[in-house]
Design a protein around this motif. Structure first.
Motif, PDB file in Angstrom:
ATOM      1  N   SER A  72       0.825  -1.208   0.000  1.00 22.43           N
ATOM      2  CA  SER A  72       0.000   0.000   0.000  1.00 22.43           C
ATOM      3  C   SER A  72       0.857   1.255   0.000  1.00 22.43           C
ATOM      4  O   SER A  72       0.619   2.190  -0.779  1.00 22.43           O
ATOM      5  CB  SER A  72      -0.925  -0.002   1.223  1.00 22.43           C
ATOM      6  OG  SER A  72      -0.174  -0.181   2.421  1.00 22.43           O
TER       7      SER A  72
ATOM      8  N   GLY B 238     -14.636   8.059  -2.708  1.00 22.74           N
ATOM      9  CA  GLY B 238     -13.557   7.162  -2.298  1.00 22.74           C
ATOM     10  C   GLY B 238     -12.199   7.696  -2.720  1.00 22.74           C
ATOM     11  O   GLY B 238     -12.087   8.482  -3.669  1.00 22.74           O
TER      12      GLY B 238
ATOM     13  N   VAL C 161      -9.249   6.195  -3.946  1.00 26.23           N
ATOM     14  CA  VAL C 161      -8.600   5.774  -5.189  1.00 26.23           C
ATOM     15  C   VAL C 161      -9.283   6.381  -6.407  1.00 26.23           C
ATOM     16  O   VAL C 161      -8.623   6.927  -7.304  1.00 26.23           O
ATOM     17  CB  VAL C 161      -8.577   4.236  -5.299  1.00 26.23           C
ATOM     18  CG1 VAL C 161      -8.072   3.803  -6.674  1.00 26.23           C
ATOM     19  CG2 VAL C 161      -7.693   3.647  -4.204  1.00 26.23           C
ATOM     20  N   ARG C 162     -10.594   6.312  -6.458  1.00 26.04           N
ATOM     21  CA  ARG C 162     -11.320   6.869  -7.597  1.00 26.04           C
ATOM     22  C   ARG C 162     -11.093   8.373  -7.705  1.00 26.04           C
ATOM     23  O   ARG C 162     -10.865   8.905  -8.800  1.00 26.04           O
ATOM     24  CB  ARG C 162     -12.816   6.579  -7.466  1.00 26.04           C
ATOM     25  CG  ARG C 162     -13.634   7.031  -8.676  1.00 26.04           C
ATOM     26  CD  ARG C 162     -15.121   6.827  -8.447  1.00 26.04           C
ATOM     27  NE  ARG C 162     -15.456   5.427  -8.214  1.00 26.04           N
ATOM     28  CZ  ARG C 162     -16.683   5.004  -7.957  1.00 26.04           C
ATOM     29  NH1 ARG C 162     -17.687   5.866  -7.881  1.00 26.04           N
ATOM     30  NH2 ARG C 162     -16.910   3.727  -7.768  1.00 26.04           N
TER      31      ARG C 162
ATOM     32  N   ARG D 130      -4.749  -0.901  -7.142  1.00 23.38           N
ATOM     33  CA  ARG D 130      -5.759  -0.358  -6.227  1.00 23.38           C
ATOM     34  C   ARG D 130      -6.188  -1.356  -5.149  1.00 23.38           C
ATOM     35  O   ARG D 130      -6.667  -0.950  -4.088  1.00 23.38           O
ATOM     36  CB  ARG D 130      -6.977   0.137  -6.998  1.00 23.38           C
ATOM     37  CG  ARG D 130      -7.731  -0.932  -7.764  1.00 23.38           C
ATOM     38  CD  ARG D 130      -8.849  -0.297  -8.583  1.00 23.38           C
ATOM     39  NE  ARG D 130      -9.616  -1.290  -9.348  1.00 23.38           N
ATOM     40  CZ  ARG D 130      -9.263  -1.755 -10.530  1.00 23.38           C
ATOM     41  NH1 ARG D 130      -8.132  -1.327 -11.100  1.00 23.38           N
ATOM     42  NH2 ARG D 130     -10.017  -2.643 -11.159  1.00 23.38           N
ATOM     43  N   ARG D 131      -6.014  -2.654  -5.396  1.00 25.34           N
ATOM     44  CA  ARG D 131      -6.416  -3.638  -4.388  1.00 25.34           C
ATOM     45  C   ARG D 131      -5.600  -3.464  -3.098  1.00 25.34           C
ATOM     46  O   ARG D 131      -6.066  -3.815  -2.011  1.00 25.34           O
ATOM     47  CB  ARG D 131      -6.229  -5.049  -4.934  1.00 25.34           C
ATOM     48  CG  ARG D 131      -4.790  -5.466  -5.176  1.00 25.34           C
ATOM     49  CD  ARG D 131      -4.707  -6.832  -5.842  1.00 25.34           C
ATOM     50  NE  ARG D 131      -3.330  -7.300  -6.001  1.00 25.34           N
ATOM     51  CZ  ARG D 131      -2.518  -6.901  -6.965  1.00 25.34           C
ATOM     52  NH1 ARG D 131      -2.946  -6.020  -7.873  1.00 25.34           N
ATOM     53  NH2 ARG D 131      -1.280  -7.379  -7.041  1.00 25.34           N
ATOM     54  N   HIS D 132      -4.383  -2.929  -3.229  1.00 26.31           N
ATOM     55  CA  HIS D 132      -3.551  -2.720  -2.043  1.00 26.31           C
ATOM     56  C   HIS D 132      -4.038  -1.541  -1.203  1.00 26.31           C
ATOM     57  O   HIS D 132      -3.567  -1.354  -0.071  1.00 26.31           O
ATOM     58  CB  HIS D 132      -2.098  -2.468  -2.459  1.00 26.31           C
ATOM     59  CG  HIS D 132      -1.469  -3.605  -3.203  1.00 26.31           C
ATOM     60  ND1 HIS D 132      -1.421  -4.885  -2.700  1.00 26.31           N
ATOM     61  CD2 HIS D 132      -0.873  -3.654  -4.434  1.00 26.31           C
ATOM     62  CE1 HIS D 132      -0.819  -5.682  -3.574  1.00 26.31           C
ATOM     63  NE2 HIS D 132      -0.480  -4.960  -4.621  1.00 26.31           N
TER      64      HIS D 132
ATOM     65  N   SER E 174      -7.412  -0.915  -0.681  1.00 24.71           N
ATOM     66  CA  SER E 174      -8.835  -1.114  -0.411  1.00 24.71           C
ATOM     67  C   SER E 174      -9.223  -0.803   1.032  1.00 24.71           C
ATOM     68  O   SER E 174     -10.390  -0.539   1.317  1.00 24.71           O
ATOM     69  CB  SER E 174      -9.230  -2.569  -0.740  1.00 24.71           C
ATOM     70  OG  SER E 174      -8.452  -3.480   0.040  1.00 24.71           O
ATOM     71  N   HIS E 175      -8.252  -0.816   1.940  1.00 21.96           N
ATOM     72  CA  HIS E 175      -8.549  -0.568   3.354  1.00 21.96           C
ATOM     73  C   HIS E 175      -8.491   0.906   3.734  1.00 21.96           C
ATOM     74  O   HIS E 175      -8.878   1.290   4.840  1.00 21.96           O
ATOM     75  CB  HIS E 175      -7.536  -1.320   4.230  1.00 21.96           C
ATOM     76  CG  HIS E 175      -6.130  -0.795   4.080  1.00 21.96           C
ATOM     77  ND1 HIS E 175      -5.375  -0.994   2.942  1.00 21.96           N
ATOM     78  CD2 HIS E 175      -5.350  -0.055   4.920  1.00 21.96           C
ATOM     79  CE1 HIS E 175      -4.198  -0.435   3.095  1.00 21.96           C
ATOM     80  NE2 HIS E 175      -4.151   0.147   4.287  1.00 21.96           N
TER      81      HIS E 175
ATOM     82  N   ASP F  65     -10.084   3.778   2.803  1.00 25.83           N
ATOM     83  CA  ASP F  65     -11.298   4.547   3.089  1.00 25.83           C
ATOM     84  C   ASP F  65     -11.914   4.158   4.437  1.00 25.83           C
ATOM     85  O   ASP F  65     -12.388   5.010   5.174  1.00 25.83           O
ATOM     86  CB  ASP F  65     -12.329   4.356   1.974  1.00 25.83           C
ATOM     87  CG  ASP F  65     -11.924   5.060   0.692  1.00 25.83           C
ATOM     88  OD1 ASP F  65     -11.294   6.125   0.790  1.00 25.83           O
ATOM     89  OD2 ASP F  65     -12.215   4.540  -0.398  1.00 25.83           O
TER      90      ASP F  65
END
Length: 411
Positions: A225, A285, A287-288, A399-401, A403-404, A406
């Protein structure tokens, strides 16, 4: 969080909250002292922008040579970030802040006394060392001492950044119209005031129970991350410092004019970082929102390139100012994400991330000047835009890294 709580605590409060959350403006005086010093420190960045063409003309230097002022500053800042935790955990937060400020006072004055580009570049490196000691420690101090929680504390920090960057060019334009040496001496005097403010207002903060190791930032980068955010920042800094270090040469303005342009840029950056970024993050969010802001910034850089091709300085001026909105939002989003990205001390996360991103800031200013010399005046903007787009791609692929992030921010 009470002011006597060590800011280098090895664990965050439960669920990432401050131990005692209060109103956004209800902060200990120590927070305001550090924030005041941050404003003055960040003024030092913007003060230099309006005088870049003047330095090139009066010292008979090319844009790429003058850009080395940014390269040496950013390179030393990035490398020095690796030792900030090591130093502050041994001599304490207050002494580290004061040491950084004092180095800035000395090396800014020496830069103003220089007679050659090589001398200024060298002294800017020393200035970068002071900047690293101060900035990394100041961010963790504000976050640790704030009573409003991590997210709001970072907004305070970004507000200081925006205000400093906004006001700095105005003062730099005024002083620079007298002499290119004026802004350097101005930074020295202002940071001397910051030294007094921190000395008087910041209480002694106990050293942490455990000291940081030189290897800690590298270990922190092992977390995907944090490395993801560092890579994204490394790439988008190519666009950021193309704007900062190269755009003054194509706007065809004097010191006063450049000061006003970068004032508008910094003001928009400050407003959006404080008032807009939290709303966007909450709704869409992290990342977006980052992906959209960086994409808009890349488009803005393309518009600067087109304006340069068309011989329209007005287009470049407008785009520089508008870029402040995209960068202000992104800066708050990514800085907040860094603080919540990995289970390490906040100061360590900040140092590791800053090391990676400042390397982009070290390479990009010099490369922008060289691209203009090798190819054309618009090429630095095209290249900067391309690097920002690659940053967006890297963000989305990894982005999966994140996900926590937010969930951590919302608690």
């Amino acid at each position: 969080m009470k002011s006597e709580t060590p800011i280098h605590a090895n664990t965050l409060p439960p669920e990432g909250k401050s131990l005692k959350e209060g109103g956004f403006l209800s902060q200990p005086k120590a927070v305001w002292a550090v924030m005041f010093a941050c404003i003055i420190s960040f003024m030092g960045i913007g003060l230099v922008d309006p005088i870049l063409p003047a330095i090139a003309t009066q010292l008979d230097a090319s844009p790429s040579q003058v850009s080395l002022l940014f390269t040496s500053y950013n390179f030393v800042t990035g490398v020095a970030m690796l030792i900030t935790g090591f130093v502050s955990s041994r001599i304490g937060v207050k002494k580290t802040l004061l040491s950084g400020i004092l180095l800035t006072v000395v090396f800014a004055a020496l830069a103003g006394s220089s007679d050659t580009i090589a001398q200024i570049v060298g002294f800017r490196g020393g200035w970068g060392l002071g900047n690293a000691l101060f900035i990394a420690t100041a961010l963790s101090a504000i976050v640790g001492l704030s009573t409003s929680g991590t997210a709001k504390a970072i907004i305070l920090y970004e507000a200081a950044l925006g205000l400093g960057i906004a006001v700095g060019p105005l003062l730099g334009g005024e002083l620079g119209s007298i002499s290119w040496r004026g802004p350097f001496f101005g930074v020295s005097v202002l940071m001397a005031l910051a030294f007094v403010a921190v000395t008087v207002l910041l209480p002694k903060i106990p050293k942490p129970k455990t000291t940081s190791k030189l290897s800690d930032p590298f270990k922190a980068l092992a977390f995907p991350s944090l490395m993801t955010l560092g890579i994204v920042a490394f790439l988008y800094n190519f666009g950021f410092f193309t704007l900062m270090a190269y755009s003054p040469y194509v706007m065809e303005l004097d010191e006063h004019g450049l000061g006003y342009v970068f004032f508008g840029w910094g003001l928009l950056l400050a407003i959006t970082s404080v008032f807009v970024a939290p709303r966007i993050q909450s709704r869409f969010g992290t990342v977006r929102s980052m992906a959209v802001m960086l994409t808009l910034f890349a488009i803005d850089l393309l518009a600067m390139a087109i304006g340069t091709v068309m011989g329209s300085p007005t287009t470049v001026i407008v785009c520089v100012i508008v870029a402040g909105a995209f960068l202000g939002i992104n800066n708050t989003l990514i800085t907040t994400a860094v603080m919540e990205s990995a289970p390490v001390e906040r100061s360590t996360a900040s140092a590791a991330y800053s090391f990676v991103r400042f390397m982009g800031g070290a390479v990009s200013p010099f490369l922008a000047g060289k691209l203009a010399e090798w190819f054309s005046a618009e090429m630095p903007f095209y290249f900067g835009a391309a690097m920002v787009v690659i940053g967006v791609v890297a963000l989305l692929l990894r982005r999966r890294h994140l996900s926590h992030i937010d969930a951590a921010i919302s608690h």
